[in-house]
Design a protein around this motif. Sequence first.
Motif, PDB file in Angstrom:
ATOM      1  N   SER A 260      -6.795   3.521  -7.604  1.00 16.84           N
ATOM      2  CA  SER A 260      -6.157   2.518  -8.455  1.00 16.84           C
ATOM      3  C   SER A 260      -7.193   1.841  -9.357  1.00 16.84           C
TER       4      SER A 260
ATOM      5  N   SER B 244       9.812  -8.489 -12.080  1.00 14.69           N
ATOM      6  CA  SER B 244       9.269  -7.631 -13.125  1.00 14.69           C
ATOM      7  C   SER B 244       8.978  -8.438 -14.387  1.00 14.69           C
ATOM      8  N   ALA B 314       5.319  -1.019 -14.177  1.00 12.40           N
ATOM      9  CA  ALA B 314       4.165  -1.122 -13.287  1.00 12.40           C
ATOM     10  C   ALA B 314       2.866  -1.276 -14.060  1.00 12.40           C
ATOM     11  N   SER B 317       0.864  -4.283 -13.449  1.00 16.01           N
ATOM     12  CA  SER B 317      -0.054  -4.374 -12.308  1.00 16.01           C
ATOM     13  C   SER B 317      -1.470  -3.998 -12.730  1.00 16.01           C
ATOM     14  N   ILE B 372       0.520  -0.896  -5.359  1.00 19.19           N
ATOM     15  CA  ILE B 372       1.595  -0.577  -6.311  1.00 19.19           C
ATOM     16  C   ILE B 372       1.122   0.485  -7.301  1.00 19.19           C
ATOM     17  N   GLU B 375       0.656   3.942  -5.481  1.00 11.80           N
ATOM     18  CA  GLU B 375       1.865   4.641  -5.024  1.00 11.80           C
ATOM     19  C   GLU B 375       2.876   4.857  -6.148  1.00 11.80           C
ATOM     20  N   ARG B 376       3.036   3.862  -7.029  1.00  9.10           N
ATOM     21  CA  ARG B 376       4.095   3.982  -8.037  1.00  9.10           C
ATOM     22  C   ARG B 376       3.622   4.625  -9.323  1.00  9.10           C
ATOM     23  N   ILE B 377       2.378   4.399  -9.708  1.00 11.13           N
ATOM     24  CA  ILE B 377       1.903   5.013 -10.955  1.00 11.13           C
ATOM     25  C   ILE B 377       1.199   6.331 -10.656  1.00 11.13           C
ATOM     26  N   GLY B 379       1.270   8.005  -7.808  1.00 15.43           N
ATOM     27  CA  GLY B 379       2.064   8.891  -6.966  1.00 15.43           C
ATOM     28  C   GLY B 379       1.354   9.346  -5.702  1.00 15.43           C
ATOM     29  N   LYS B 382       2.693   7.554   0.374  1.00 10.31           N
ATOM     30  CA  LYS B 382       2.889   6.191   0.860  1.00 10.31           C
ATOM     31  C   LYS B 382       2.036   5.938   2.086  1.00 10.31           C
TER      32      LYS B 382
END
Lengths: 382, 384
Positions: A260, B244, B314, B317, B372, B375-377, B379, B382
Amino acid sequence: MDFQPTQEQDDLRAGVRALLARRFGREALRAAVDRAEAEGGAAGRGAGCGDACRGGPAAGGPGAVDRGLWRELGAAGFFALRLPEADGGVGLGLAEAVLVFEEAGRALLPGPLVATHLAAGCVGGAADGTAVVTAFDLGDRPGGDGGAGAGAGAAPGVLVTHLAEADAVLGTGAAPPAALLSAALPVPSADPLTPLHRVPPPDPGPGPHARLRDEGALLTAALQLGSALRTVELAVRYAGEREQFGRPIGAFQAVQHLCSGMLVRAEVARTAVYAAAVGADAADRAGGAGAAGFGSAAAEIAGAKLLADRAAAANARDCLQVYGGMGFTWEADVHLHLKRAWVRAEQWRTAAAAEEVLAAELLAGARQPGREGASYARGGGL
Amino acid sequence: MDLAETEEEREFRAGLRAWLAKTLPELPPRPSPDDWPGRRAYDLGWQRRLYDAGYAGLHWPVDAGGRGAGPTRHLAFLEETERAGAPYVGANFVGLLHAGPTIAAEGTPAQRARWLPPVLRGEEVWCQGFSEPGAGSDLASLRTRAVRDGDAYTVTGSKVWTSHAEIADWCELLVRTDPDAPRHRGLTWLAMPMDAPGVTVRPLRTLAGSAEFAEVFLDGVRVPVAYRVGAENDGWRVTMTTLSFERGTAFVGEVVACRRTLGALARAARANGRWDDPVLRRRLGRLAAEFAALWRLTQWNVSAAERTGGVPGAGGSVFKLAYSQARQELYDAAAEVLGAEALALEEEWVRERLSSLSYTIAAGTSQIQHTIVAERILGLPKGR
């Protein structure tokens, strides 16, 4: 304001990506590394005979540049991208150029791409890729660091990249590469695909024009950006595949947060690079005024170089960490990204010089309180 | 890629700038941070001026009483007001940026008519009752219970980190209505009047010494069912709509302010001689690049949202991670410029330095943001 790329810009980028995937995929990259190794550290043995035997007439001198690919890039407009159409160019701006260079950075395409691109309007053969043009772009002072960067006991002189395979050196019309080469010593290079020579300090002269130096810094930043984005992809893919403790290592937050952090660095660098390119184009159109950001186009380019250098080098290191022991091997590509990032960090504008440009502008702006307002009023933002 | 303004944007900025130049000198003096009634009056008074001038709810939908402006226009508004030194959104924050947009998106016509106009006109203040002592980053674990009893819910529990609770008229409250459902599915969003019997507010003192937020204790508070926004047990989805918004353009004014602070730091360093230290000078130069890039990143995210016609995603973030770190570094650099003077609380930067310690915690900690992004951007699989 629509900061996102246009359809045409997306298409241009996709075209270059496809060309590079076809002509310089991973196998070609590794073959180039192997070839450079076989030649004894890529620095070459001057214009020796090894080169002439390789690849027939299509292949050029020793080192890293694939002449056939270079010409193909030329035909695709890579070098003539910003030349006016009347001069046989594509007539596009820095905004398009950074997208194209970003792709070259992703692919780790070797060669003096930036210098040749900058030479398109002034050195014959550069525009169509029939010539390879290098430059004294290492270090900050015009003409290089004058040996200041050389270690104790090292021969005096400055380092220059891709000299043996260059047909010209930007800004040194008086000294053709052959003359420079005769006085040059090949130096083993940290980056296998960036051969180095040490040459006597060139005539300080005026050095590259400030504008040229800014453009060189911006395009180099775009190469760094491409590498930074690519190492995020490599790290994420590896973290999703490699399993330890019964699950992919990418499921562990310690690894997730490394990845990240890489994306954050790359995205900050991306907006800095794109904005600097758009700002410089606007400044061109407006005859120097332009749609300034927080500062001048030159300061925005300095910021872009600074942040892209950081993103490329730090991301390559974090990618190496995600790869673990594999990252320390020659076989993994990670070290190639890191080593190239180190080379580019020294090209056109170093972090130290960029920070001084930014600091000077910060102080100048702070001393003239009206100034921020003035550039704000010009439109395009602050 | 284009950063130039359209003619409309230029006109909008010019009009706003002229209005700010005329209006700001007419404002009353700012109240002291401890004067809560004064702060309420000041912040609502500013909102009323915006309303009268047609600038209230710029980014709200037209049918909610807003101006329906896209993210780009809203960005221009935030930049211009910050640049001119206009009051911060202050007590209007939750109403304008959280509760209001949620009600606009999820509320019934009657609910919109009841709650939105007073927010726009600067008549009512909202606060947020989401976090609990036992539910911070893990918001979905919250335990404040709401039990249906005829046409009202009876609410019992406690909330924390509630900004402006002392002066709020309403609280956007997230409660558990079905303790047996999977934890995200048993939650409900309620609008709670802060003057209802059973509501107790206790100010919390921050490490900066001020009482910027409060604990809110709820003891059998009755909230009419008519004050529920969205369906019962659908509160998580309703809340995510709100959250959001928090990560969209919310920080752009602060980025502009940081750049101004940085300029002032350069001036101060020049005055006290520390500018001659190349390490410090270069550190400030690097921060200048960071804040310039962060401002551009906002424009990037906003133009992406404008393209999709959607809510900021996202990408916010990514911004928040970079911004919160840069802002903390800014005040550390300020301390280096000030030297020993950085120990004296009379210096505004020193107080700001203390406040900035919350930036990597509030509105989703940096660690949550990293997860975030991962996992969300990106991928990644989890984690747990």
